[in-house]
Design an enzyme around this catalytic site. Structure first.
Site, PDB file in Angstrom:
ATOM      1  N   ARG A 167      -4.110   6.587   5.729  1.00  0.00           N
ATOM      2  CA  ARG A 167      -2.985   7.574   5.101  1.00  0.00           C
ATOM      3  C   ARG A 167      -3.472   8.838   5.413  1.00  0.00           C
ATOM      4  O   ARG A 167      -3.307   9.856   4.528  1.00  0.00           O
ATOM      5  CB  ARG A 167      -3.237   7.422   3.425  1.00  0.00           C
ATOM      6  CG  ARG A 167      -2.942   6.079   2.870  1.00  0.00           C
ATOM      7  CD  ARG A 167      -1.100   6.405   2.868  1.00  0.00           C
ATOM      8  NE  ARG A 167      -0.343   4.867   2.398  1.00  0.00           N
ATOM      9  CZ  ARG A 167       0.046   4.698   1.184  1.00  0.00           C
ATOM     10  NH1 ARG A 167      -0.315   5.344   0.174  1.00  0.00           N
ATOM     11  NH2 ARG A 167       0.710   3.600   1.149  1.00  0.00           N
TER      12      ARG A 167
ATOM     13  N   ARG B  93       0.271  12.858   1.865  1.00  0.00           N
ATOM     14  CA  ARG B  93       0.325  14.182   0.924  1.00  0.00           C
ATOM     15  C   ARG B  93      -0.744  15.171   0.817  1.00  0.00           C
ATOM     16  O   ARG B  93      -0.733  16.220   0.472  1.00  0.00           O
ATOM     17  CB  ARG B  93       0.525  13.806  -0.349  1.00  0.00           C
ATOM     18  CG  ARG B  93       2.137  13.151  -0.777  1.00  0.00           C
ATOM     19  CD  ARG B  93       2.449  13.078  -2.195  1.00  0.00           C
ATOM     20  NE  ARG B  93       3.954  12.829  -2.108  1.00  0.00           N
ATOM     21  CZ  ARG B  93       4.600  11.875  -2.577  1.00  0.00           C
ATOM     22  NH1 ARG B  93       3.817  11.130  -3.517  1.00  0.00           N
ATOM     23  NH2 ARG B  93       5.834  11.623  -2.621  1.00  0.00           N
TER      24      ARG B  93
ATOM     25  N   ARG C 172       8.492  15.842   3.969  1.00  0.00           N
ATOM     26  CA  ARG C 172       8.864  14.876   3.300  1.00  0.00           C
ATOM     27  C   ARG C 172      10.153  15.410   2.369  1.00  0.00           C
ATOM     28  O   ARG C 172      10.866  14.820   1.892  1.00  0.00           O
ATOM     29  CB  ARG C 172       7.571  14.439   2.268  1.00  0.00           C
ATOM     30  CG  ARG C 172       7.894  13.611   1.203  1.00  0.00           C
ATOM     31  CD  ARG C 172       8.332  12.370   1.657  1.00  0.00           C
ATOM     32  NE  ARG C 172       8.391  11.478   0.300  1.00  0.00           N
ATOM     33  CZ  ARG C 172       9.480  11.325  -0.428  1.00  0.00           C
ATOM     34  NH1 ARG C 172      10.431  12.295  -0.331  1.00  0.00           N
ATOM     35  NH2 ARG C 172       9.318  10.501  -1.277  1.00  0.00           N
TER      36      ARG C 172
ATOM     37  N   ASP D 211       5.798   2.041   6.896  1.00  0.00           N
ATOM     38  CA  ASP D 211       5.077   1.141   5.865  1.00  0.00           C
ATOM     39  C   ASP D 211       5.113  -0.233   6.067  1.00  0.00           C
ATOM     40  O   ASP D 211       6.095  -0.668   6.619  1.00  0.00           O
ATOM     41  CB  ASP D 211       6.176   1.621   4.434  1.00  0.00           C
ATOM     42  CG  ASP D 211       5.307   1.355   3.284  1.00  0.00           C
ATOM     43  OD1 ASP D 211       4.488   2.216   2.479  1.00  0.00           O
ATOM     44  OD2 ASP D 211       5.124   0.168   2.725  1.00  0.00           O
TER      45      ASP D 211
ATOM     46  N   TYR E 234       4.494  -9.045  -2.518  1.00  0.00           N
ATOM     47  CA  TYR E 234       5.769  -8.099  -2.733  1.00  0.00           C
ATOM     48  C   TYR E 234       6.981  -8.715  -2.774  1.00  0.00           C
ATOM     49  O   TYR E 234       7.741  -8.687  -3.881  1.00  0.00           O
ATOM     50  CB  TYR E 234       5.842  -6.791  -2.093  1.00  0.00           C
ATOM     51  CG  TYR E 234       4.554  -5.867  -2.048  1.00  0.00           C
ATOM     52  CD1 TYR E 234       4.726  -4.967  -3.112  1.00  0.00           C
ATOM     53  CD2 TYR E 234       3.466  -5.726  -1.362  1.00  0.00           C
ATOM     54  CE1 TYR E 234       3.871  -3.936  -3.279  1.00  0.00           C
ATOM     55  CE2 TYR E 234       2.567  -4.727  -1.380  1.00  0.00           C
ATOM     56  CZ  TYR E 234       2.745  -3.990  -2.417  1.00  0.00           C
ATOM     57  OH  TYR E 234       1.806  -3.029  -2.664  1.00  0.00           O
TER      58      TYR E 234
HETATM   59  O1  1CP Z   1      -1.099   7.426   7.422  1.00  0.00           O
HETATM   60  C1  1CP Z   1      -0.844   6.356   7.630  1.00  0.00           C
HETATM   61  O2  1CP Z   1      -1.781   5.499   6.823  1.00  0.00           O
HETATM   62  C2  1CP Z   1       0.430   5.863   7.762  1.00  0.00           C
HETATM   63  C3  1CP Z   1       1.288   5.238   7.117  1.00  0.00           C
HETATM   64  C4  1CP Z   1       1.545   4.436   5.951  1.00  0.00           C
HETATM   65  C5  1CP Z   1       0.886   2.922   6.079  1.00  0.00           C
HETATM   66  C6  1CP Z   1      -0.160   2.633   6.907  1.00  0.00           C
HETATM   67  C7  1CP Z   1       2.019   4.385   4.633  1.00  0.00           C
HETATM   68  C8  1CP Z   1       2.850   5.472   4.143  1.00  0.00           C
HETATM   69  N1  1CP Z   1       2.018   3.197   4.033  1.00  0.00           N
HETATM   70  C9  1CP Z   1       1.141   2.409   4.671  1.00  0.00           C
HETATM   71  C10 1CP Z   1       0.752   0.861   4.527  1.00  0.00           C
HETATM   72  C11 1CP Z   1       1.050   0.352   3.078  1.00  0.00           C
HETATM   73  N2  1CP Z   1       2.073   0.410   2.313  1.00  0.00           N
HETATM   74  C12 1CP Z   1       0.087  -0.385   2.294  1.00  0.00           C
HETATM   75  C13 1CP Z   1      -1.258  -0.962   2.983  1.00  0.00           C
HETATM   76  C14 1CP Z   1      -2.297   0.023   2.981  1.00  0.00           C
HETATM   77  C15 1CP Z   1      -2.814   0.214   1.413  1.00  0.00           C
HETATM   78  O3  1CP Z   1      -3.419  -0.794   1.009  1.00  0.00           O
HETATM   79  O4  1CP Z   1      -2.524   1.367   1.098  1.00  0.00           O
HETATM   80  C16 1CP Z   1       0.686  -0.808   1.334  1.00  0.00           C
HETATM   81  C17 1CP Z   1       0.030  -1.827   0.167  1.00  0.00           C
HETATM   82  C18 1CP Z   1       2.066  -0.007   1.256  1.00  0.00           C
HETATM   83  C19 1CP Z   1       2.914  -0.443  -0.129  1.00  0.00           C
HETATM   84  C20 1CP Z   1       3.447   1.033  -0.534  1.00  0.00           C
HETATM   85  N3  1CP Z   1       3.726   2.108   0.015  1.00  0.00           N
HETATM   86  C21 1CP Z   1       3.121   1.360  -1.854  1.00  0.00           C
HETATM   87  C22 1CP Z   1       2.821   0.347  -3.095  1.00  0.00           C
HETATM   88  C23 1CP Z   1       1.356   0.500  -3.381  1.00  0.00           C
HETATM   89  C24 1CP Z   1       1.277  -0.461  -4.634  1.00  0.00           C
HETATM   90  O5  1CP Z   1       0.630   0.017  -5.743  1.00  0.00           O
HETATM   91  O6  1CP Z   1       1.858  -1.554  -4.596  1.00  0.00           O
HETATM   92  C25 1CP Z   1       3.555   2.798  -2.070  1.00  0.00           C
HETATM   93  C26 1CP Z   1       3.755   3.621  -3.401  1.00  0.00           C
HETATM   94  C27 1CP Z   1       3.925   3.111  -0.579  1.00  0.00           C
HETATM   95  C28 1CP Z   1       4.470   4.430  -0.448  1.00  0.00           C
HETATM   96  C29 1CP Z   1       3.835   5.363   0.869  1.00  0.00           C
HETATM   97  N4  1CP Z   1       3.834   4.496   2.070  1.00  0.00           N
HETATM   98  C30 1CP Z   1       3.507   5.627   2.816  1.00  0.00           C
HETATM   99  C31 1CP Z   1       3.180   6.727   2.231  1.00  0.00           C
HETATM  100  C32 1CP Z   1       2.757   8.279   2.769  1.00  0.00           C
HETATM  101  C33 1CP Z   1       3.728   6.636   0.913  1.00  0.00           C
HETATM  102  C34 1CP Z   1       4.003   7.425  -0.511  1.00  0.00           C
HETATM  103  C35 1CP Z   1       5.239   7.747  -0.641  1.00  0.00           C
HETATM  104  C36 1CP Z   1       5.717   9.430  -0.035  1.00  0.00           C
HETATM  105  O7  1CP Z   1       5.069  10.096   0.523  1.00  0.00           O
HETATM  106  O8  1CP Z   1       7.003   9.539  -0.810  1.00  0.00           O
END
Ligand code: 1CP
Length: 347
Positions: free
Chosen positions: A31, A35, A44, A81, A159
């Protein structure tokens, strides 16, 4: 050496992933595009929602490169994602602000599974991701390697059945217990799609692939072996072109099984010590991780000391990262202290 490697200016991440020795460990952060960066928040804000952002390859490429400019990390990870895969298979989702993903339609029956798109046909639906990789690769211009990723099959399954994030994923686990045959059928289709998808990511510039099994830790060891490792193994065997990292969050119990996979790097969270992890996986795999993201809420001197302790505890064959993603409210200066400490360290 492949062509991409020879043109890379900083290939320390890839060299360590392939088992070579270097004078310091490489660092990148899960990540890292997000943010915590003001420039990410500004980008964003130009989009109505998260999905709209992802569907805009030039913006995704910009978000991917921001942490390279701002923090000087040793690898970029494509901004996308894991949920783009269920969407491409026919289950669209909404990213609800402050709540997370929500799938209006979920998988409950054999017919639901039969109705899914999978394999190459599903991979065809993610052209916007490949376009983001191509733009990123061009704009990175060889500064650092580019990581491609996907969710591991069990996490994607969770999911697709649950329909949203959850602390327990009780509906998804219930499905494993009640419908083992259908569960395998679904995992099979997710696996086929993931392989087709990741092969295209590689063809479009990904230098290494990371699998995120974010919900590994909620399965029992027996279930993890039956419903998770088996499918991760198929993916690792299929991706022979580039190194593969398996990050199974919370799956310290499965470490020996993961070490037996055809993967080069094992991602760790903070629930295991570097010494124990190394003792259990043996000499071969490279380890990645594993500082608790909350450590970065500490004062700068504590962060420096914690970073140094970690690299000393791991020794070589280590890629520095956190044990999970950066939290959005972390102070950027604290993140920078962590990165700079690693970049000036020498073994
Ligand atoms: O910088 C990076 O890491 C690249 C971008 C990235 C990656 C690798 C994002 C952007 N998401 C992911 C992977 C991801 N997405 C995972 C695996 C890693 C982890 O365990 O965190 C998972 C579970 C998700 C699913 C996801 N995406 C959720 C749900 C989490 C849950 O509680 O079930 C959410 C809220 C997101 C949104 C998301 N994805 C990425 C960002 C920056 C965001 C935030 C939303 C935004 O900026 O509006």
């Amino acid at each position: 050496m492949t062509e991409t490697e020879t043109t890379l200016q900083n290939d320390i991440f890839l060299r360590v992933a392939k088992g070579e020795s270097t004078d310091r460990p490489p660092i990148w952060l899960m990540r890292q595009a997000g943010r915590v960066l003001p420039q990410y928040r500004a980008l964003r804000a130009q989009f109505a929602g998260f999905r709209e952002f992802l569907f805009h390859p030039a913006a995704a490429a910009e978000a991917t490169i921001q942490p390279i400019d701002e923090l000087g990390v040793d690898a970029a990870i494509i901004f996308s994602d894991i949920l783009v895969v269920p969407e491409a298979m026919g289950l669209p989702y909404d990213m609800v602000e402050k709540r997370g993903p929500l799938f209006p339609k979920t998988i409950q029956t054999a017919q639901d599974i039969a109705d899914l798109i999978s394999g190459e046909a599903a991979a065809d639906n993610m052209e916007y991701v490949y376009e983001a990789l191509r733009i990123t690769k061009r704009e990175l211009n060889g500064r650092v390697p580019l990581i491609g990723f996907a969710g591991a099959p069990w996490t994607i399954f969770a999911y697709m059945v649950e329909g949203q994030g959850s602390k327990t994923f009780a509906k998804a686990k219930q499905f494993l217990y009640r419908e083992p045959v259908l569960s395998h059928l679904l995992l099979e289709r997710i696996t086929d799609t993931t392989i087709a998808y990741l092969k295209r990511k590689i063809a479009n510039g990904a230098d290494l692939i990371q699998l995120f099994d974010s919900w590994a830790g909620i399965l029992s060891p027996a279930q993890y072996r039956e419903f998770a490792t088996r499918y991760i193994s198929k993916i690792c065997d299929a991706l022979t072109e580039v190194p593969v990292t398996v990050f199974s969050k919370g799956a310290w119990f499965a470490l020996e099984d993961i070490a037996a996979l055809n993967c080069q790097v094992i991602g760790l969270d903070w629930n295991i010590t570097p010494q124990e992890a190394r003792a259990r996986v043996g000499e071969r795999p490279v380890l990645q991780g594993n500082l608790d993201p909350c450590f970065l809420y500490a004062d700068h001197d504590t962060i420096r000391a914690g970073a140094l302790q970690m690299v000393q505890d791991f020794g070589p064959k280590h890629i520095v990262n956190l044990g999970h993603g950066l939290y959005p409210d972390l102070d950027l200066e604290s993140v920078r202290v962590f990165v700079d400490t690693i970049k000036t360290y020498r073994y």
